[in-house]
Structures are given as structure tokens and as C-alpha cells.
Design a protein around this motif. Structure first.
Motif, short mmCIF file in Angstrom:
data_model
loop_
_atom_site.label_atom_id
_atom_site.label_comp_id
_atom_site.label_asym_id
_atom_site.label_seq_id
_atom_site.Cartn_x
_atom_site.Cartn_y
_atom_site.Cartn_z
N TRP A 113 0.86 -1.19 0.00
CA TRP A 113 0.00 0.00 0.00
C TRP A 113 0.89 1.23 0.00
N VAL B 39 0.71 5.78 0.08
CA VAL B 39 -0.13 6.97 0.17
C VAL B 39 0.38 7.98 -0.84
N GLU C 174 0.50 11.72 -2.30
CA GLU C 174 0.22 13.11 -1.89
C GLU C 174 0.20 13.97 -3.14
N PRO D 82 -4.43 13.74 0.56
CA PRO D 82 -3.66 12.53 0.24
C PRO D 82 -4.60 11.32 0.19
N PHE D 83 -4.26 10.34 -0.63
CA PHE D 83 -5.09 9.14 -0.69
C PHE D 83 -4.22 7.89 -0.78
N GLN D 84 -4.81 6.80 -0.28
CA GLN D 84 -4.05 5.56 -0.27
C GLN D 84 -4.31 4.77 -1.56
N ASN E 85 4.45 8.61 -0.10
CA ASN E 85 5.09 8.51 1.20
C ASN E 85 6.38 9.35 1.27
N GLY E 86 6.29 10.52 0.74
CA GLY E 86 7.41 11.45 0.86
C GLY E 86 8.45 11.31 -0.23
N ALA F 35 10.38 -18.68 12.65
CA ALA F 35 10.50 -17.24 12.87
C ALA F 35 11.84 -16.75 12.32
N ASN G 218 14.83 -9.69 15.03
CA ASN G 218 13.92 -8.67 14.55
C ASN G 218 14.59 -7.87 13.44
N GLY G 219 13.83 -7.05 12.77
CA GLY G 219 14.43 -6.15 11.80
C GLY G 219 14.31 -6.63 10.37
N PHE H 294 -25.19 -10.72 -3.75
CA PHE H 294 -23.77 -10.67 -3.39
C PHE H 294 -23.21 -9.25 -3.39
N PHE I 90 1.82 8.92 6.34
CA PHE I 90 2.69 8.98 5.15
C PHE I 90 3.80 10.01 5.32
N PRO J 130 7.14 11.16 6.44
CA PRO J 130 8.35 10.42 6.89
C PRO J 130 8.84 10.90 8.25
N PRO K 74 11.99 -3.13 16.20
CA PRO K 74 12.58 -3.99 15.15
C PRO K 74 14.10 -4.05 15.21
N ASN L 285 7.38 -19.61 18.38
CA ASN L 285 8.59 -19.64 17.56
C ASN L 285 9.49 -20.79 17.97
N ILE M 68 -3.77 9.39 7.02
CA ILE M 68 -5.13 9.25 6.48
C ILE M 68 -5.92 8.38 7.45
#
Lengths: 231, 439, 405
Positions: free
Chosen positions: B104, B106, B108, B116-118, B178-179, B234, B238-239, B388, C64, C66, C153, C190, C259
């Protein structure tokens, strides 16, 4: 046995009123063999329908076996037909899907007899008409004469006091007709009252009493049968 | 003679209006029910990219848990790890290959009046556009060099182009997401593959993404997938780096191969790759690499929903009930007209003539039933839409095409003829004299 | 009373009776299986998620910018939402029950990679999670605020060491003890990281409506995310629809670098989750109704024919002493016999079709009472359908018998 007094039967459609019977009076004694003749449209069939409780008369009094039946409801009339009257129709009216045994069985079912009783009666009447060997056959596997014998057996099975026959030999050749007539005569000899509608003078003559119907009325004097035949 | 039979047929239909209406309604309802479901199944199962479906192959390698298969029974995972995906992409052993996943972003608008819209976006590589033969209004996809250099380029769809640039040729202009500033390389024309075959791991009939940008950029931006991510183990820590190197599967690889030989070679390459990974201590399961073309992959992923198959079964039975109904009614009609048939036979009609007469009549009933059946199908599809609700799939489903319309008529006539066969046979067996006597 | 002759009549004129019987049979097979599917779907839809569905709504905040300070923003947002009038509580989490998309994890009772494990849906929450979801904590305790941390993270942090599980999950992890005894037990996530069960909630469903272990779900004390947050809000009873736009507006205005989107009430989530099931139910109901209508019209049509064809015969029977009720009874009985053959065949077909569907589509097998109920219904439908023609038959005049043509 049968006593009709001033019976009228009127059929109404939107535009026409037909008087099929007009002030028709007739008395039939127990044990009689009466033939009814008359030209087409004279009211023979209407007479038969009223006498057999298939239709109600429009007016008049009808006593059957000493009982006034003019005002009975449908269920009571059905029961009387079942118990007192045996019918023999010109076109036999056998039920094509049922074999001989089941055909003869039809009125007995409505009478409510038990299995053993029904079986006894059916076998007896089928023997009387001489078709004992054909008991499992379907009507379509029999000749016309044989079919009419089955119909007679069916009429007899309920041991009615009164047999109504509508041109019983009308669809049969003369040889077969003769055997059917003999059968009817022997039945009459045993005490059953028979009223037979026919247009054949020589058959009518074999009855002990002849009645002539014209324009819905009974002609008092028995007419010259030769005349009737000519009509 | 045919016209005579047609006349007799129409006469007979008119003579018993209630009965004929009942027969036609029965056929129409049965056809309507069947064709509604068949239409849905047809749309669901139809080939979204017929001219290329047998050169595009979905790649699976079995990197899963030594103790348990990824998918019962003994099937490899449905997606690839980052390690395997990028290795196979970079090996470039196929004519073309494309690696992608769903994200996803965003957007701008530069015009600060607009909010802004996604947008649903796909991180992918340059071959995506030529491989899947996507239509462009302006410009086109990006070059391999953009992938290699991690260039900020973007392909947007018509709607986004409309919102941002008023529908003008926007190639070369800038989109801020996103910038970050991306250069537009192309604007997609309406592209609506049904199902969304290139990503069956997520919604089979989901919307096509609004924005496409290089895979190398999304990796640099540390964007994980917005679709399914599955791990049998897993990540080591992390990261982002640990996730990238983990055994989690989250991306899809398609390759383009022409002919059996190329496919064989590519499979051999996959096996060799798996062996090389085994040497590194990965791929503990037996070799289980797979290449499936578009239609095969759709079949495996069960694109046609079970519910639809159940409904199809029920609809066929429904048609059977309607046909039994019709057979009964035609039979009753024939039996009732036995006298008529007998008379015709006596007057010199051959068995064949009687047969043709009644079959023509049944055909007319079937034809009318078929046309009504199309109307019923249309009603049925509207009903399905009502039930539906509106969506890309439903809108597709409720469109009927000529194939389906012709199929409906054909099916109706066949059904009516089949229904008429037994009664007509009975009619032919009626003897010329049989009923005359009884009358 | 006269089954014998009726039966023999039918045998002599098989084809039309066989057709009706077959039609009834196929109708029954279809009806029984359609209703079985309806029952199954209704059962699925009737399962509670365990949360306070009437008063919960959810929405996303997607940043959004940064330069956004995400953690501070979440703290401010939650504070503002919780203090808003009409709101009971709020929490940031990753998903909701039956939302069709969420986090899954395997739990096991022994450490190691080669150990049987149990799947569970995961909801990351803070100490407000239990109250916001409105789940029923039936054993153990809630999380304390000191147990809640932001997931980092860049660190080597392990999985949080405590967990609240649904009773169903406790029972699948520890089948030999009752769920309340599971409080204090250790499970592993895990493969090797130990977690202690501190609380049990009565019911909490996972995020995937069609997952076979949907009743297995866990609350995990952690805040996660970098740009995007999903908030779940529980309002005071009756205030939900009123406060949704207020909250959306408040948050959208409090910070422009994000948003606010995708607000959905739990009722909408449920409707979405079971949209196709509910459509299927309606569709099948419709199919069954039309089917029964067609079959009864067929019975009416054929019975009418049969009455017309047998008018003479009926008159003869009447002449021979059959009462009107006797004629009515004859046709009702005949239909009963045809229906009986139909439903008997139908029972076999229905079971066969069901066995095939159970095998092919993993449907549940038929409940025992379905077959007798369907038989009763179809007998009744048959009797009702034939009643009109049978009544007409009973009004045939006995005088028909003496008519020659």
C-alpha cells in the motif's frame, strides 16, 4: 320394487330448457323383467339415470324398495346404488388398468366387505358368467362378449335386488348378445328384478313386460313392437 | 412438410395454453437456473490471458519445514522467500521473469487542495508489463536498468492519472508517494484480468493495483507485503535484514517459457538451484519444484469457488426436475391425443411422420423455453448481483455474452427434444386402429 | 383400504407415475442437500466472536509523513479517543475476529522444532484490550500496564512472555486438564520462546471466518507498527453510529500527516465475513421454493390430466356406489403411493448426493432427521397439490357412466 310417480327431469342451459322426462310414472314389481324401448332422445337414458340414482329428478316421487329416495343426499344415494342396484352399461365401463378380479371387486370395496368375503363373492360371480379361467386377464385381452360378462359379474357381485341394464348387447354381435341375454334371463329367474333399456325389438320382446317411452313420457299401451323397430 | 408440422405444433401449443405455458416455464426455469450458474462458473474459470496463458509459468520451490508440507498434500509453499525469489529473478534463466508482491502507498497530490489518498500498489520488476501484455494509454513500463539502479519510477493507472493530472499525458511528471518523488513512466489503460491471475495468493478476484513501482525500490524502503506472508520458522532476529533472509514466503515469481523443452530446462535449473540450497543447509524437504501455466495454476488455486461447484451440481439437478416435469406433461398430452394420433395413422401418416410432428412441436416449445430461459438467466444474474452486492467480480459475472446466450438456446432445445423423445416414441407406437374402435 | 388395486393400476401404467416419482425423488435429493447447506451456513454464521459486536467499530490510521513520531501519535490518539464522550474504551491492535486477514502463530507445549503445535490467531493489545474487545475473562488475570512494550525492530527482544488465550486454545494445548488449570502453564512460540498463560477468555475467534480452528485466538501484550495503526473502539451502548464520524474528524484534524480510513462497525465486519454464506442461504432458499413450486405444479398438471382421462371411469365408480369422499380418497391415496415411491428413492438419492458433497466439498453429513422431515414435507406437498384435481374428480357425475361416448 320400483315406484315412480309424476317424475320430471328438466335440463337447463342458458338458453334452452329440455324436458327429458315429463310426469313419468312407472311401477315395477319385484322379480319382473321389464324392457324399455323408445326412439333416440326419447328419455330412455334419463329414465335409467333417475331410476339408477345417477341423477336426481326435478320433481315427482321415486320409491325404491319401499323407500322414498327423492330427497336423499349424495352419500346416501351412493350407498343405495352400491347395495341395491347393479348396473350393466352398453360400453361395459370396465376399468382398463384393472384385471377381471379387481374390476368385479370395485363395488365390493365400496361396500366395505372383508377380504375373505370379497374373494368368495368375486369367484362365485365370475363362475356364474363362466370366466373363471380368465380371472387375471385385463379387459383389453377379452372379447366384447366376455367383457360384458365381466360387467354382469360386477353387477351381480353385490347381490343387488335390482339390475339396470343399458343396451347391454348394443356393442355385441348377435351370438354374443344371445348368450348375454340368456345370462340375464337366468339371473331374473333367480329372483332379481331387471329393467333393461334397449332399442332392439326382438330383445325387448324377451322381457316379460315392455314399456315404450316417447318424448319423456311413458306410453301406456305397449305399442306394436314392429313400429318401435321402424323408428 | 416441415411448415405443416410447425403449424400443427403451434396449433397444439395454442390449444392447451395452460399446459404449454407450464412446459415452457419449466424449461425456462431449469435453463435459467443452470445457465446462471454456468455463466458464473464460465466467468470465474475463464482464461484471463488466453494468448499467453501457456507460456506464462508460476514458479514454486519447496523451501518449507522439514517436518510438515506447506500445503496438504505434499505441495510446496504458494509463494517464494526473498532469498529464492531474488536469486531466481537474477539468474534470468527464462526468456522473461517477474517477481512481485502487493503493498500500500499513500499518494500526496502536489496540489495542496487535494487530500492525500491511499493506493493499492505492486512492487514488481520491468518484465511485468511485456509479460502480462498490459495496455498503456501513455508511455510504458520501465527498463531493467531502473530495477538494477533502484530508480524511483512508477506506472499509474488511468484513474490515478485522472485524479493527479486530469487525464493528460503525464509521462515524465512526478508522483509523490510517502514522501518520495517518482517519475511516471507510463499510464495503464483499463486492464481488468478476471481472475487476477498473477496474484492468486490473495483475493482471486481482487482489484488490479493502481500503482506499480520497482521491486528494488520497495526493498530499499523496507516495505513488507500487504498480501499473505507465511513463515514456518521465525526470522532469526527482529528487523528488516533478518526478515529478508528468513524462511518466510511472501513474493510471487512468474517466468515466460516457450515449449516443452524450455520448461524442462527451467525445471532442471530449479532442481539444480534447490540442490545448491540443500548444500547450504536449506531445502530440507525432498525436491518438489513446480511450474504451472496460468490455467493450471488457476485450477490448483481453486479459482472457481466450491460454492459455485455445489450450486452447479444443484442447478443440474434442478434442470433434471424441470425436464422430468416436462416429460410428464408431454406424455400426458400425447396420451390425451392418442385418438388424434390413431386417426392420423389410419389416414396414412407413417410412424416417422408422427415422430417428426411431435419432435417439431417439442422443438418449438424448447426454442420458446430457451428464449425465456435467457430472460430467466438475466434475472438470475441480477438476483445474484442483488444478493452478493457490487464488486469487480460480480459486475463481470452478471454480463452475458453471445456464447452463453447461444448455449442457453441450444441447451433449451436439446432439453426439450430429450424430454420429448420418450413421449414421442410412445406416440409412434400407437396403432392406427387401436383407438378408433373404442370410440 | 384399496391400496392393492391402486398399486396394480399404477404398475400397469408405469411411465407417467415413474416420472412423477422420479421428479419427487430428485426434488427431495436437492431439497435435503440444499437445506443441509443452509443449516451448516446458519450454524457457522451463528457462532459468537466473543467480542461486544454491537458496540465495536474499527478504523485505520495510515501515516505517510516520513517525519512522523508514530509512537507518540498512537499515545495521543488513544488518549483522545478514550476521553471522548460516548466511548467506553479503545485499543490499538492488528486485526479483529472474522475480519479476513490477521496474524497467525503456532503455539506448542514443549520447546523444539519437531514438536506438534497448535495454530492460533494473534491480537496485539495493551491492558485495555480485554475491556475494549468486551471478552469474558473467565480465569486468571488481565495484562498490567508494565507488561506492555513497543516492539522494537532493531532490538533482539523476544516474544512477550505472557499471553491470554481463548478457552478453546487452552483446551487444544492442554487437552488433559480443564481450561482454568491452564492458567500459569507455559507454552512455546517460535519453537523455543516460552510464554506463560496468565488469563483465559471464554470465547475469542481468530481473524479468518473459514479457518477450521477459528476458536483458537490469543491476546499478546505488545504494541507494534511503524506508520499504520488499526484502532478498535468500544462505545457506550447506542452511541456507536453517532461517534464514528466524530472520532474520524477529530483524528484527521489532530494530525495531517496521515489518512483516517476504512472505518467499519463490527456489524459490517460480520456482514462482510459472511456475505457469501448469507447470499448462499438466500439463494438456496429460493431454489428450494421454486423447486417445490415446480414439482407441485407438475403434480397438479399430471393429476388434472389423469382425472380428465379417467372421467368415464370415475363416473362408473360413482355409479357402482363410490361416494364423493371415496373418489377424493382414491386420488389422494394414489398420490400418496407415488410420493412414497418418490421419497423412498429420494432418500437414497439424497444420501448419495450428500456423501458425494461431503467427500468433494467437505460439507457436513446430513442430520438424521433431515430425511424423515423431507419425506413428510413432500408427502404433504403432494397431497396439497393433488387435492384440487382430486376434488374435481369427486364432482364427476355418476351419470357419465351411461353416456356412450
Amino acid at each position: 320394487m320400483l315406484n315412480m310417480k309424476d317424475i320430471s327431469k328438466v335440463y337447463r342451459t342458458e338458453s334452452v330448457e329440455t324436458h327429458a322426462l315429463r310426469d313419468f310414472s312407472l311401477h315395477v314389481e319385484e322379480g319382473e323383467f321389464v324392457s324399455v324401448t323408445g326412439p333416440s332422445g326419447s328419455g330412455k337414458t334419463t329414465f335409467l339415470n333417475v331410476a339408477g340414482l345417477l341423477e336426481e329428478s326435478s320433481s315427482g316421487i321415486y320409491e325404491l324398495d319401499g323407500r322414498d329416495v327423492s330427497s336423499l343426499n349424495d352419500n346416501e344415494r351412493s350407498r343405495l346404488r352400491n347395495e341395491k342396484i347393479g348396473f350393466i352399461f352398453q360400453s361395459f365401463n370396465l376399468i382398463p388398468e384393472l384385471d377381471i378380479f379387481d374390476n368385479v371387486d370395485v363395488p365390493l370395496r365400496y361396500r366395505g366387505f372383508g377380504n375373505a368375503e370379497r374373494k368368495k363373492r368375486i369367484e362365485r360371480v365370475i363362475d356364474i358368467v363362466g370366466l373363471g379361467s380368465r380371472i387375471k386377464h385385463l379387459p383389453s385381452q377379452l372379447s366384447g362378449g366376455q367383457q360384458q360378462r365381466v360387467a354382469i359379474a360386477r353387477a351381480l357381485a353385490g347381490e343387488p335386488r335390482f339390475l339396470l341394464a343399458d343396451e347391454p348387447t348394443g356393442n355385441l354381435d348377435s351370438e354374443m348378445a344371445e348368450s348375454v341375454m340368456q345370462l340375464l334371463e337366468s339371473i331374473n329367474a333367480e329372483g332379481t328384478t331387471i329393467v333393461m333399456v334397449t332399442h332392439e325389438p326382438n330383445l325387448a320382446q324377451r322381457a316379460r313386460r315392455n314399456i315404450y317411452v316417447r318424448d319423456g313420457q311413458l306410453e301406456e299401451a305397449v305399442p306394436d313392437l314392429q313400429v318401435a323397430a321402424a323408428l | 412438410m416441415f411448415r405443416y408440422y410447425l403449424k400443427l405444433g403451434l396449433l397444439s401449443i395454442r390449444r392447451n395454453p395452460a399446459l404449454s405455458a407450464l412446459m415452457i416455464a419449466a424449461i425456462a426455469t431449469g435453463i435459467g437456473a443452470c445457465m446462471t450458474i454456468v455463466n458464473i462458473e464460465y466467468v470465474m474459470g475463464s482464461n484471463p490471458i488466453p494468448h499467453r496463458s501457456d507460456v506464462l509459468y508460476y514458479v514454486q520451490v519447496d523451501s518449507w519445514d522439514p517436518n510438515e508440507a506447506a500445503v496438504d498434500v505434499d505441495r510446496p509453499p504458494r509463494q517464494l522467500t526473498y532469498t529464492d525469489g531474488t536469486a531466481l529473478l537474477e539468474a534470468r534463466e527464462a526468456r522473461r521473469q517477474v517477481l512481485s508482491y502487493m503493498t500500500w502507498r499513500v499518494v500526496e497530490p502536489e496540489d495542496s487542495e487535494q487530500l492525500p489518498f491511499q493506493v493499492q500498489s505492486r512492487s514488481t520488476s520491468a518484465d511485468f508489463f511485456p509479460m502480462f501484455d498490459t495496455p498503456f494509454v501513455y508511455g510504458g513500463g520501465w527498463d531493467k536498468s531502473a530495477d538494477d539502479n533502484g530508480e524511483y519510477v512508477v506506472v499509474i493507472n488511468k484513474e490515478v492519472n485522472e485524479t493527479l493530472f486530469g487525464g493528460e499525458d503525464s509521462v515524465g511528471r512526478t508522483v509523490i508517494m510517502n514522501g518520495d518523488r517518482y517519475r511516471v513512466s507510463g499510464v495503464l489503460d483499463t486492464w481488468d484480468p478476471m481472475p487476477k491471475f498473477y496474484d492468486l495468493n490473495n483475493q482471486h478476484f481482487g482489484e488490479v493495483e493502481e500503482v506499480f513501482f520497482p521491486f528494488s525500490v520497495s526493498i530499499a524502503k523496507e516495505l513488507s507485503s500487504n498480501g499473505n506472508t507465511n513463515c514456518w520458522k521465525a526470522p532469526d532476529s527482529n528487523g528488516w535484514e533478518a526478515f529478508k533472509n528468513s524462511e518466510c514466503v511472501w513474493m510471487q515469481l512468474w517466468v515466460e517459457l516457450h515449449g516443452a523443452e524450455e520448461k524442462q530446462n527451467y525445471l532442471a535449473f530449479l532442481d539444480a538451484y534447490a540442490e545448491s540450497q540443500k548444500a547450504l543447509g536449506r531445502f530440507a524437504r525432498p525436491l518438489n519444484n513446480r511450474l504451472n501455466n496460468v490455467t493450471e495454476w488457476m485450477e490448483i488455486e481453486g479459482v472457481v469457488a466450491d460454492d459455485v461447484q455445489v450450486l452447479l451440481g444443484l442447478a443440474v439437478l434442478f434442470l433434471a426436475v424441470c425436464l422430468l416435469n416436462t416429460v410428464g406433461l408431454i406424455l400426458a398430452k400425447v396420451m390425451r391425443r392418442a385418438g388424434d394420433i390413431s386417426l392420423r395413422r389410419a389416414l396414412g401418416a407413417s410412424r416417422r411422420a408422427i415422430f417428426v410432428q411431435y419432435i417439431v412441436e417439442a422443438g418449438v416449445v424448447g426454442l420458446v423455453g430457451g428464449f425465456m430461459g435467457i430472460a430467466m438467466t438475466w434475472l438470475g444474474l441480477q438476483g445474484i448481483r442483488g444478493l452478493f452486492g457490487q464488486s469487480r467480480m460480480i459486475d463481470h459475472l452478471v454480463q452475458m455474452n453471445w456464447t452463453m446466450i447461444l448455449a442457453a438456446i441450444f441447451l433449451a432445445v436439446m432439453a426439450a427434444l430429450a424430454a420429448a423423445l420418450y413421449p414421442t416414441w410412445r406416440a409412434c407406437r400407437i396403432q392406427p386402429a387401436a383407438l378408433l374402435k373404442a370410440l | 383400504m384399496e391400496i392393492g388395486p391402486i398399486w396394480r393400476t399404477m404398475l400397469r401404467n408405469k411411465s407417467s407415475y415413474v416420472l412423477i416419482a422420479l421428479q419427487i425423488a430428485v426434488t427431495m435429493a436437492l431439497m435435503v442437500n440444499a437445506i443441509a447447506i443452509i443449516q451448516e451456513r446458519t450454524r457457522l454464521m451463528g457462532r459468537p466472536t466473543g467480542i461486544d459486536e454491537d458496540n465495536i467499530f474499527t478504523f485505520n490510521s495510515t501515516g505517510f509523513d516520513p517525519n512522523m513520531d508514530f509512537q507518540a501519535l498512537v499515545a495521543e490518539d488513544l488518549d483522545a479517543i478514550r476521553n471522548h464522550p460516548g466511548i467506553d474504551n479503545a485499543v490499538m491492535t492488528n486485526s479483529l475476529p472474522i475480519r479476513n486477514g490477521g496474524w497467525g502463530q503456532q503455539f506448542q507445549t514443549e520447546p523444539g522444532t519437531d514438536v506438534e503445535s497448535v495454530g492460533t490467531g494473534i491480537y496485539f493489545v495493551d491492558e485495555h484490550g480485554v475491556d475494549t474487545f468486551g471478552v469474558d475473562l473467565i480465569a486468571g488475570r488481565n495484562f498490567t500496564s508494565t507488561e506492555i512494550n513497543w516492539f522494537d525492530p532493531e532490538s533482539d527482544d523476544m516474544w512477550p512472555s505472557v499471553v491470554i488465550v481463548s478457552a478453546a486454545l487452552a483446551e487444544s494445548l492442554f487437552p488433559d486438564i480443564s481450561y482454568d488449570e491452564a492458567v500459569g502453564k507455559t507454552a512455546y512460540v517460535n519453537s523455543v520462546e516460552p510464554i506463560t498463560i496468565v488469563g483465559i477468555v471464554k470465547t475469542l475467534q481468530a481473524s479468518w471466518p473459514s479457518w477450521e480452528h477459528i476458536e483458537n485466538a490469543s491476546l499478546v501484550p505488545q504494541k507494534r507498527g511503524a506508520t499504520s495503526a488499526r484502532y478498535v473502539v468500544r462505545t457506550e451502548a447506542g452511541y456507536r453510529d453517532e461517534v464514528i464520524p466524530q472520532i474520524e474528524k477529530m483524528l484527521a484534524e489532530s494530525y495531517k500527516g496521515r489518512i483516517i480510513r476504512n472505518s467499519k462497525t463490527m456489524t459490517e465486519v460480520r456482514n462482510d465475513a459472511y456475505a457469501s454464506d448469507s447470499a448462499m442461504i438466500k439463494l438456496l432458499f429460493f431454489v428450494v421454493s421454486v423447486l417445490i413450486a415446480i414439482t407441485s405444479l407438475g403434480i397438479v398438471g399430471l393429476a388434472s390430466f389423469s382425472v380428465t382421462r379417467r372421467t368415464k371411469q370415475i363416473g362408473t365408480r360413482r355409479a357402482l356406489g363410490a361416494t364423493r369422499p371415496a373418489i377424493l380418497r382414491y386420488f389422494l391415496l394414489e398420490n400418496f403411493l407415488i410420493s412414497s415411491v418418490g421419497v423412498a428413492t429420494g432418500a437414497i438419492l439424497a444420501v448419495g448426493l450428500n456423501m458425494w458433497m461431503v467427500q468433494t466439498f467437505n460439507l457436513t453429513p446430513l442430520a438424521w432427521y433431515m430425511i424423515p422431515s423431507a419425506m413428510l414435507v413432500l408427502w404433504l406437498v403432494g397431497q396439497l397439490a393433488v387435492y384440487g384435481p382430486a376434488r374435481r374428480a369427486s364432482f364427476v357425475s355418476p351419470a357419465i357412466a351411461t353416456r356412450t361416448v
